[in-house]
Write an enzyme that holds these catalytic residues in place. Structure first.
Site, mmCIF file in Angstrom:
data_model
loop_
_atom_site.group_PDB
_atom_site.id
_atom_site.type_symbol
_atom_site.label_atom_id
_atom_site.label_comp_id
_atom_site.label_asym_id
_atom_site.label_seq_id
_atom_site.Cartn_x
_atom_site.Cartn_y
_atom_site.Cartn_z
ATOM 1 N N HIS A 54 0.860 -1.293 0.000
ATOM 2 C CA HIS A 54 0.099 0.023 0.160
ATOM 3 C C HIS A 54 0.802 1.061 -0.066
ATOM 4 C CE1 HIS A 54 -3.479 -2.588 0.439
ATOM 5 N NE2 HIS A 54 -4.041 -1.585 -0.246
ATOM 6 N N ARG A 74 -10.804 3.108 -3.210
ATOM 7 C CA ARG A 74 -10.493 2.566 -2.069
ATOM 8 C C ARG A 74 -10.842 3.283 -0.688
ATOM 9 N NH1 ARG A 74 -5.590 1.377 -4.839
ATOM 10 N NH2 ARG A 74 -5.216 -0.790 -4.940
ATOM 11 N N GLU A 101 -10.607 -11.102 -6.902
ATOM 12 C CA GLU A 101 -9.128 -10.761 -6.400
ATOM 13 C C GLU A 101 -8.936 -12.076 -5.679
ATOM 14 O OE1 GLU A 101 -8.371 -7.515 -4.031
ATOM 15 O OE2 GLU A 101 -10.645 -7.747 -3.257
ATOM 16 N N ASP A 146 -3.965 -8.768 -4.967
ATOM 17 C CA ASP A 146 -4.351 -9.648 -4.025
ATOM 18 C C ASP A 146 -4.507 -11.044 -4.846
ATOM 19 O OD1 ASP A 146 -4.487 -9.053 -1.280
ATOM 20 O OD2 ASP A 146 -6.564 -7.903 -1.925
ATOM 21 N N CYS A 201 -8.429 -3.284 -11.909
ATOM 22 C CA CYS A 201 -8.007 -2.377 -11.005
ATOM 23 C C CYS A 201 -6.752 -2.561 -10.255
ATOM 24 C CB CYS A 201 -9.078 -1.664 -10.141
ATOM 25 S SG CYS A 201 -9.611 -3.134 -9.113
HETATM 26 C C1 PEP Z 1 -6.204 -5.619 -5.663
HETATM 27 O O1 PEP Z 1 -6.004 -6.289 -4.959
HETATM 28 O O2 PEP Z 1 -5.695 -5.693 -6.916
HETATM 29 C C2 PEP Z 1 -6.828 -4.450 -5.411
HETATM 30 C C3 PEP Z 1 -6.961 -3.396 -6.356
HETATM 31 O O3 PEP Z 1 -7.093 -4.153 -4.038
HETATM 32 P P1 PEP Z 1 -6.269 -3.489 -3.017
HETATM 33 O O4 PEP Z 1 -4.819 -3.513 -3.746
HETATM 34 O O5 PEP Z 1 -6.597 -2.345 -2.327
HETATM 35 O O6 PEP Z 1 -6.036 -4.797 -2.041
HETATM 36 MG MG MG Z 2 -7.153 -6.223 -3.033
#
Ligand code: PEP
Ligand code: MG
Length: 536
Positions: free
Chosen positions: A186, A293, A427, A451, A498
């Site tokens: 993140h 998000r 995901e 994920d 995404c």
């Molecule tokens: C993902 O898992 O690809 C996603 C877009 O969600 P995050 O990165 O917020 O877990």
């Molecule tokens: Mg995710």
């Protein structure tokens, strides 16, 4: 030169500010005498109250009355004679001030945490805050305030939690360096969203660099140079010029549609974490928001955002996007996204635990507030709802049931709202494997490769040691993506991506070939992704 992973493109130069985890271990503090310890306690309490009072004053104007009231509540709690007298009693019994604070606060935390009503449970996190602040004061371990670093700062930390990253002011931070984390952690995602160069997984960075030293961070190659020579400074200036020139040349894709040479139209959207990020998407020519998000609205505060606050945030985004699609993901809490006041139990395997849609379905009151806020905001634009971490059909059906209840309640009250299309994030391997079945329940899919890659390859996205395995270009992940796209197409629903892989130039041709409709990427990658698609 130190080496890490280039996680957000660009070059940054500035003075190092090292963020060290202060640590609250007091086991080495020696008991002097009770009078001494009581004085230490009294001084810490007074200093804490004074600081909190002035913070509350400034919050009143910057964040609003409600946030300020929460802080004032801390002062009231600490003014409770029972709490202080309990601490003093512990000191009389031979405890150092730190242990007295810890013991009494922990007792309150236990009592509040086991209460039935949410409001009382939330007070547990207030006491945790008080305990940690008092311990920091007593131990003399004030941590650096990330939000107030001076311009041209290179921030260096072991890791940046999402809430730490949330405090960063992009105009002051030239680059981010961490000792852990990978390209899809993140910290990396947020660094890219803010357009700050980042080098992650630089082992020993917090010790190798001294505060105030000049540092160059190369967010492409993942290198950092400490105390650069005049030649290195020249080289840096040239590279930065070239980078800015390349950025400039991408601007010709700003107002263009995303159409391949074969004449197939695609869409490039942006991912956001806060309403302010919308401007970044628009300035980079984003055709929509493919992932909002929402967990960032829930972080860095001490209680849940109200339905009104959420409505404000979602409608601001919808209005700013002026009819363009905005896909709002419901709260994705858990895993590496900790929200302390929710008091989620510590789990052995948080990434396989009670998180995201699972947590929301089990906390319908909270979930309903978010859903209602989204549907009310939908009156002001083109909003769609998306569910994170789905693994089975029942979860989608249960969410639909709750959405229907929200609609009925809003109608009953005569509140304006608009029903939204409901999409599912693919995901998890489970969701990809049943994507044919999920496609009958969902209006659209968005593939979350961050994920998905981790769960399919059984490799942690933040662990540099398994970076080689954590790769979306691996065959098992590619098969899951292709299968998901094909199943969506067969069912006639749209499918986007995404996860960070949507901007991976190795992958873009395959995604186009398989029929992906929408690519949602960090704002800084929008034009590059559009260029890659237009050249196919
Ligand atoms: C993902 O898992 O690809 C996603 C877009 O969600 P995050 O990165 O917020 O877990
Ligand atoms: Mg995710």
């Amino acid at each position: 030169m130190l080496k890490g992973i280039g996680a957000s493109q660009g070059w940054g130069i500035g003075k190092a500010v090292i963020i060290k985890d202060a640590g609250l271990d007091y086991s080495k503090v020696v008991f002097t005498n009770a009078q001494d310890q009581k004085k230490r306690l009294g001084d810490a309490v007074s200093a804490y109250k004074a600081e909190t009072q002035s913070l509350a004053e400034s919050l009143k104007s910057s964040a609003g009355e409600k946030e300020a009231e929460i802080l004032q509540g801390h002062i009231v709690m600490l003014s409770d004679p029972f709490m202080i007298s309990q601490m003093e009693e512990n000191i009389e019994g031979g405890f150092v001030a730190e242990k007295a604070v810890d013991t009494v606060c922990s007792m309150f935390i236990d009592v509040f945490s086991s209460a039935d009503d949410e409001l009382t449970r939330q007070r547990a996190s207030d006491v945790k805050d008080i305990r940690d602040s008092l311990l920091k004061k007593l131990l003399g371990r004030e941590s650096t305030d990330i939000s107030s670093v001076p311009p041209n700062t290179v921030l260096i930390a072991e890791d940046f939690t999402p809430s730490m990253t949330g405090k960063i002011k992009k105009e002051n931070v030239a680059a981010i360096i961490t000792e852990t984390g990978g390209v899809t952690s993140h910290s990396a995602i947020l660094a890219r969203a803010m357009g700050i160069p980042a080098v992650l997984s630089v082992s020993g960075a917090t010790k190798a660099v001294l505060p105030g030293q000049t540092v160059i961070a190369d967010g492409f190659k993942g290198k950092i140079i400490v105390n650069p020579s005049p030649e290195e400074l020249n080289d840096f200036a040239k590279k930065q010029r070239d980078f800015l020139a390349e950025k400039e040349s991408l601007k010709r894709y700003f107002a263009r549609k995303t159409i391949t040479r074969a004449g197939v139209q695609k869409y490039v959207y942006g991912n956001i974490g806060k309403p302010e990020d919308v401007q970044n998407v628009l300035q980079n020519g984003g055709e929509g928001i493919g992932l909002f998000r929402t967990e960032f609205l829930f972080m860095d505060r001490v209680s849940l955002p109200s339905e009104e606050e959420q409505f404000e945030a979602y409608s601001t985004v919808a209005k700013a996007m002026n009819g363009k699609e905005v896909i709002i993901r419901t709260l994705d809490v858990g895993g590496d996204k900790d929200i302390p006041y929710l008091n989620i139990e510590k789990e052995e395997n948080p990434f396989l635990g009670h998180r995201a849609i699972r947590y929301c379905l089990d906390n319908p009151e909270m979930f309903k507030k978010q859903l209602k806020a989204i549907m009310r905001a939908a009156v002001y634009g083109n909003i769609k709802i998306m569910l994170p971490l789905v693994t089975c059909i029942d979860e989608v059906r249960a969410a639909k049931e709750i959405i229907s209840q929200c609609e009925a309640e809003l109608s009953e009250k005569g509140t304006a709202y608009k029903s939204c299309e409901l999409g599912v994030m693919i995901e998890t391997p489970a969701a990809a494997l049943i994507s044919d079945l999920l496609a009958r329940e969902a209006s659209f899919f968005s593939i979350g490769t961050n994920d998905l890659t981790g769960y399919i390859m059984a490799a942690d996205r933040g662990n540099a040691k398994v970076e080689g395995l954590y790769d979306t270009f691996r065959e098992p992940v590619l098969r899951a993506i292709e299968m998901t796209i094909k199943n969506a197409k067969a069912a006639g629903i749209t499918v986007g991506m995404c996860g960070e892989a949507a901007a991976d130039l190795r992958l873009v041709p395959k995604l186009v070939e398989w029929g992906l409709d929408e690519f949602s990427v960090s704002p800084g990658s929008i034009l590059q992704t559009r260029k890659a698609i237009c050249e196919l």
